[in-house]
Design an enzyme around this catalytic site. Structure first.
Site, short mmCIF file in Angstrom:
data_model
loop_
_atom_site.label_atom_id
_atom_site.label_comp_id
_atom_site.label_asym_id
_atom_site.label_seq_id
_atom_site.Cartn_x
_atom_site.Cartn_y
_atom_site.Cartn_z
N LYS A 1 0.84 -1.21 0.00
CA LYS A 1 0.00 0.00 0.00
C LYS A 1 0.88 1.25 0.00
O LYS A 1 0.62 2.20 -0.75
CB LYS A 1 -0.94 -0.01 1.21
CG LYS A 1 -2.08 -1.01 1.07
CD LYS A 1 -2.86 -1.23 2.36
CE LYS A 1 -3.89 -2.34 2.18
NZ LYS A 1 -4.59 -2.72 3.43
N GLN B 1 -4.52 -1.08 9.59
CA GLN B 1 -4.54 -2.44 9.05
C GLN B 1 -5.16 -3.40 10.07
O GLN B 1 -4.80 -3.40 11.25
CB GLN B 1 -3.11 -2.87 8.69
CG GLN B 1 -3.01 -4.21 8.00
CD GLN B 1 -3.62 -4.22 6.59
OE1 GLN B 1 -3.66 -3.20 5.91
NE2 GLN B 1 -4.08 -5.37 6.16
N ASP C 1 -10.86 3.33 4.11
CA ASP C 1 -11.28 1.93 4.12
C ASP C 1 -12.80 1.81 4.04
O ASP C 1 -13.33 0.72 3.76
CB ASP C 1 -10.85 1.28 5.45
CG ASP C 1 -9.69 0.33 5.29
OD1 ASP C 1 -9.55 -0.26 4.21
OD2 ASP C 1 -8.92 0.19 6.27
N1 GUN Z 1 -7.14 -6.46 6.47
C1 GUN Z 1 -7.52 -7.23 5.42
N2 GUN Z 1 -8.08 -6.46 4.47
C2 GUN Z 1 -8.07 -5.19 4.92
C3 GUN Z 1 -8.51 -3.96 4.37
O1 GUN Z 1 -9.04 -3.86 3.26
N3 GUN Z 1 -8.30 -2.86 5.16
C4 GUN Z 1 -7.73 -2.95 6.39
N4 GUN Z 1 -7.61 -1.82 7.10
N5 GUN Z 1 -7.33 -4.08 6.93
C5 GUN Z 1 -7.49 -5.20 6.19
#
Ligand code: GUN
Length: 294
Positions: free
Chosen positions: A54, A98, A121
């Site tokens: 990311k 995350q 998100d």
């Molecule tokens: N963990 C697995 N997928 C995601 C996501 O799309 N966003 C976040 N913040 N954590 C995750």
């Protein structure tokens, strides 16, 4: 007959290039550099990979990237303090914490603390609610990526039977809500669903988001259906190494489906690309400017 492979590399490259052009336009026209902060708590190996990807994609799109790492022992208050600092930072337009978080940190409390305008998100209840009632909202990246691919492959989704297997807050529920917004007839199936194979066989669009390796078999799929595999499962190989597989048994499904996303190389790439798109959207909304048409 073999299904068309829905290549996440091609679709995600398009979304990422578009975000890069929008960032360049925002810098040139408004002196605005969108900024994304990603918070990682602990050392979960998969999360470390996702966070690294990311951050790299954010920089490549020309945006500011900030990565905040906290130890696996961090308290909820420490995580909340980071979120509050990022909420107040005008150079940061998107905040992503995350998941999963360590057990001592309440996930809901952390997500609730993120400024909904910076919630790239789309996990804050304000955004969940706004999306559900049709107001402008930040939309979760993975479901958004799936919808973009489905519309590219199928065009108008109106009237199609969509079955979402899995009811997580991150994927299953928002996916179902987005499919409903596209006028699909939506079923959410889950671990208590009776005769899951029969339910899946009714799907024109089948979205698998259960986190169980290769659970969905070829004979669960309606011939010609479009299959979106959200699963990313690491399983052992005979040589002691590991490989990634989805929630769908690809080798069987590819013989029945009309189109299918592979794992790896499918939905996962779109999640990162849509995060960039969401950060551009969030930055523009916060600054009260139009998202540039590029
Ligand atoms: N963990 C697995 N997928 C995601 C996501 O799309 N966003 C976040 N913040 N954590 C995750």
């Amino acid at each position: 007959m073999s299904a068309t492979i829905i290549d996440g590399k091609i679709f995600s490259a398009r979304v990422r290039e578009n975000a890069g052009r929008q960032v360049a336009a925002l810098k040139a026209r408004h002196g605005l550099t969108p900024g994304l902060a990603v918070v990682l708590v602990g050392e979960d190996p998969a999360s470390q990979v996702y966070v690294r990807n990311k951050g790299k994609a954010t920089t490549e799109a020309g945006m500011k990237s900030e990565e905040i790492r906290l130890s696996a022992e961090a308290s909820e208050e420490e995580v909340l303090a980071v979120v509050r600092r990022l909420n107040a930072d005008p150079s940061i337009h998107g905040i992503l914490v995350q998941l999963p978080l360590p057990p001592q940190v309440n996930e809901m409390a952390v997500l609730d603390a993120i400024d909904p305008a910076k919630d790239v998100d789309g996990f804050h209840v304000i955004n969940t609610g706004r999306q559900a009632v049709g107001l402008p909202a930040m939309v979760p990246c993975t479901p958004l990526g799936c919808i973009i691919m489905l519309k590219e492959v199928l065009g108008d989704l109106s009237g199609l039977n969509a079955v979402v297997v899995g009811r997580s807050n991150i994927v299953g529920k928002p996916m179902a809500s987005l499919l409903l917004s596209e006028n699909c007839t939506v079923t959410i199936a889950h671990s208590r669903t009776r005769d899951l194979p029969a339910v899946c066989r009714g799907a024109d669009i089948l979205v698998a988001a259960v986190g169980r390796p290769e659970m969905i078999r070829g004979d669960w799929i309606k011939p010609g259906a479009t299959v979106i595999d959200v699963g990313i499962n690491r399983i052992p190989k005979e040589d002691g190494k590991t490989r990634l597989v989805g929630d769908v048994c690809f080798a069987e499904a590819v013989e029945v489906a009309g189109a299918i996303t592979p794992v790896p190389g499918g939905v996962g790439l779109m999640t990162v690309a849509c995060l960039l798109a969401n950060t551009v959207t969030a930055a523009c909304r916060q600054m009260g400017i139009e998202v540039p048409e590029v």
